[in-house]
Motif scaffolding. Sequence first.
Motif, PDB file in Angstrom:
ATOM      1  N   VAL A  89       0.855  -1.195   0.000  1.00 43.89           N
ATOM      2  CA  VAL A  89       0.000   0.000   0.000  1.00 43.89           C
ATOM      3  C   VAL A  89       0.893   1.248   0.000  1.00 43.89           C
ATOM      4  N   GLY A  90       1.955   1.189   0.781  1.00 44.42           N
ATOM      5  CA  GLY A  90       2.896   2.314   0.851  1.00 44.42           C
ATOM      6  C   GLY A  90       3.569   2.594  -0.487  1.00 44.42           C
ATOM      7  N   GLU A  91       3.691   1.567  -1.326  1.00 45.74           N
ATOM      8  CA  GLU A  91       4.273   1.765  -2.660  1.00 45.74           C
ATOM      9  C   GLU A  91       3.227   2.272  -3.657  1.00 45.74           C
ATOM     10  N   GLY A  92       1.957   2.295  -3.230  1.00 43.56           N
ATOM     11  CA  GLY A  92       0.952   2.905  -4.107  1.00 43.56           C
ATOM     12  C   GLY A  92      -0.058   1.955  -4.724  1.00 43.56           C
ATOM     13  N   MET A  93      -0.191   0.741  -4.172  1.00 35.05           N
ATOM     14  CA  MET A  93      -1.176  -0.190  -4.741  1.00 35.05           C
ATOM     15  C   MET A  93      -2.082  -0.745  -3.649  1.00 35.05           C
ATOM     16  N   VAL A  94      -3.385  -0.671  -3.876  1.00 34.97           N
ATOM     17  CA  VAL A  94      -4.386  -1.132  -2.915  1.00 34.97           C
ATOM     18  C   VAL A  94      -5.328  -2.087  -3.628  1.00 34.97           C
ATOM     19  N   ARG A  95      -5.806  -3.108  -2.905  1.00 31.52           N
ATOM     20  CA  ARG A  95      -6.741  -4.055  -3.521  1.00 31.52           C
ATOM     21  C   ARG A  95      -8.027  -4.177  -2.709  1.00 31.52           C
ATOM     22  N   THR A  96      -9.085  -4.625  -3.388  1.00 29.20           N
ATOM     23  CA  THR A  96     -10.301  -5.028  -2.683  1.00 29.20           C
ATOM     24  C   THR A  96     -10.447  -6.540  -2.824  1.00 29.20           C
ATOM     25  N   PHE A  97     -11.404  -7.100  -2.068  1.00 28.83           N
ATOM     26  CA  PHE A  97     -11.588  -8.555  -2.025  1.00 28.83           C
ATOM     27  C   PHE A  97     -12.873  -8.979  -2.724  1.00 28.83           C
ATOM     28  N   GLN A  98     -12.805 -10.169  -3.319  1.00 29.68           N
ATOM     29  CA  GLN A  98     -13.977 -10.745  -3.982  1.00 29.68           C
ATOM     30  C   GLN A  98     -15.130 -10.868  -2.980  1.00 29.68           C
ATOM     31  N   THR A  99     -14.802 -11.348  -1.779  1.00 28.57           N
ATOM     32  CA  THR A  99     -15.804 -11.437  -0.717  1.00 28.57           C
ATOM     33  C   THR A  99     -15.327 -10.588   0.452  1.00 28.57           C
ATOM     34  N   PRO A 100     -15.734  -9.305   0.488  1.00 28.86           N
ATOM     35  CA  PRO A 100     -15.231  -8.440   1.560  1.00 28.86           C
ATOM     36  C   PRO A 100     -15.734  -8.900   2.922  1.00 28.86           C
ATOM     37  N   ARG A 101     -14.865  -8.739   3.926  1.00 31.06           N
ATOM     38  CA  ARG A 101     -15.263  -9.052   5.304  1.00 31.06           C
ATOM     39  C   ARG A 101     -15.836  -7.784   5.904  1.00 31.06           C
ATOM     40  N   LYS A 102     -17.002  -7.877   6.485  1.00 29.35           N
ATOM     41  CA  LYS A 102     -17.582  -6.674   7.085  1.00 29.35           C
ATOM     42  C   LYS A 102     -16.842  -6.335   8.374  1.00 29.35           C
ATOM     43  N   PRO A 103     -16.381  -5.094   8.504  1.00 27.91           N
ATOM     44  CA  PRO A 103     -15.674  -4.733   9.732  1.00 27.91           C
ATOM     45  C   PRO A 103     -16.627  -4.798  10.929  1.00 27.91           C
ATOM     46  N   GLU A 104     -16.285  -5.620  11.915  1.00 32.29           N
ATOM     47  CA  GLU A 104     -17.167  -5.852  13.067  1.00 32.29           C
ATOM     48  C   GLU A 104     -17.122  -4.670  14.039  1.00 32.29           C
ATOM     49  N   GLY A 105     -18.295  -4.325  14.564  1.00 31.48           N
ATOM     50  CA  GLY A 105     -18.356  -3.354  15.649  1.00 31.48           C
ATOM     51  C   GLY A 105     -17.860  -1.967  15.292  1.00 31.48           C
ATOM     52  N   MET A 106     -17.962  -1.600  14.033  1.00 32.50           N
ATOM     53  CA  MET A 106     -17.493  -0.271  13.611  1.00 32.50           C
ATOM     54  C   MET A 106     -18.574   0.401  12.790  1.00 32.50           C
ATOM     55  N   SER A 107     -18.587   1.713  12.872  1.00 28.02           N
ATOM     56  CA  SER A 107     -19.436   2.458  11.947  1.00 28.02           C
ATOM     57  C   SER A 107     -18.703   2.526  10.612  1.00 28.02           C
ATOM     58  N   VAL A 108     -19.430   2.931   9.582  1.00 30.88           N
ATOM     59  CA  VAL A 108     -18.809   3.072   8.259  1.00 30.88           C
ATOM     60  C   VAL A 108     -17.665   4.087   8.324  1.00 30.88           C
ATOM     61  N   ARG A 109     -17.860   5.183   9.077  1.00 32.19           N
ATOM     62  CA  ARG A 109     -16.791   6.194   9.177  1.00 32.19           C
ATOM     63  C   ARG A 109     -15.536   5.600   9.826  1.00 32.19           C
ATOM     64  N   GLU A 110     -15.752   4.816  10.893  1.00 32.50           N
ATOM     65  CA  GLU A 110     -14.598   4.181  11.548  1.00 32.50           C
ATOM     66  C   GLU A 110     -13.905   3.193  10.608  1.00 32.50           C
ATOM     67  N   ALA A 111     -14.713   2.458   9.850  1.00 34.46           N
ATOM     68  CA  ALA A 111     -14.134   1.499   8.892  1.00 34.46           C
ATOM     69  C   ALA A 111     -13.274   2.246   7.865  1.00 34.46           C
TER      70      ALA A 111
END
Length: 266
Positions: A89-111
């Motif tokens: 990520v620090g080199e400039g590349m980010v990925r998403t997942f085919q099946t994203p894991r929902k962040p537990e116990g967080m609001s969308v803003r916190e996520a």
Amino acid sequence: MSNVTQGAVLGKDDPVLRTDGLKKSFGGLTATDDVSFEVERGTITGLIGPNGAGKSTLFNLVSGFYEPDEGSVSVNGTDVTDHEPHEIVGEGMVRTFQTPRKPEGMSVREAMLVGPQGQTGESILPLFTSSSTVRREERQSLERAEEMLERFEIADLATQSATDLSGGQMKLVELARAMMSDPDLLLLDEPVAGVNPVLAQKLAGFIEELHAEGQSFLIIEHDMSFIMRLADPIIVLNQGSVLVEGPPDAVRSDDRVVDAYLGGPA
Ligand SMILES: Nc1ncnc2c1ncn2[C@@H]1O[C@H](COP(=O)(O)OP(=O)(O)OP(=O)(O)O)[C@@H](O)[C@H]1O
Ligand SMILES: [Mg+2]
């Protein structure tokens, strides 16, 4: 004359991502075999192929989630083979997942503030500190999060629990989170799988807007109308190897690609 190239087109002018001979096996199964390709900066490059072709494995290899058995990966000309996901990520590349894991116990803003799934390293946001630098960084992160929530039209979800999101909303949040660090290259693994057609159109529109601003993408997608509309070039993976690369129209009508999807000889 066909303008589809067998294998991948290498030696591009300004590759943001390059792989050389990537190989990964699981027991006796070779998931990717000698995969070399490049993503030219400023493109939306498509990565397609039948189920089990090795597309997601390739994302896991280039983003540091799997170690390759052989081969190398570079981002912006820097060798990142065997680097940790957050370093990539620090080199400039980010990925998403085919099946994203929902962040537990967080609001969308916190996520949004903890950043993209699995790629933020140990301590992205120290919670209690007197350091003014950290406080400034926190403020900047918060501003960026608000900007991304607005941009992807999910500001109304900011205080909602991330566990309550629908599949489609989660895909938007994933895109917004991935954009938190303003990456040079975004890897999206099936951004519209299971998403209703209206939202899929909306996502396509967001991707086109970002692309018009210079954002580079590598997108895996089974929805052919979506990927053929957005991506150029398209790389076709089959049985762990690059079959062909070319513009969407040429790929669509290539016999080798048709055969691969029908399960026939490549
Ligand atoms: N962690 C793993 N352990 C064992 N086998 C794996 C693992 N990850 C992937 N595979 C296998 O590697 C092959 C390629 O899988 P991969 O998920 O990369 O395919 P894909 O092209 O993304 O398919 P789909 O379009 O269905 O998502 C498959 O046979 C899969 O079962
Ligand atoms: Mg996959």
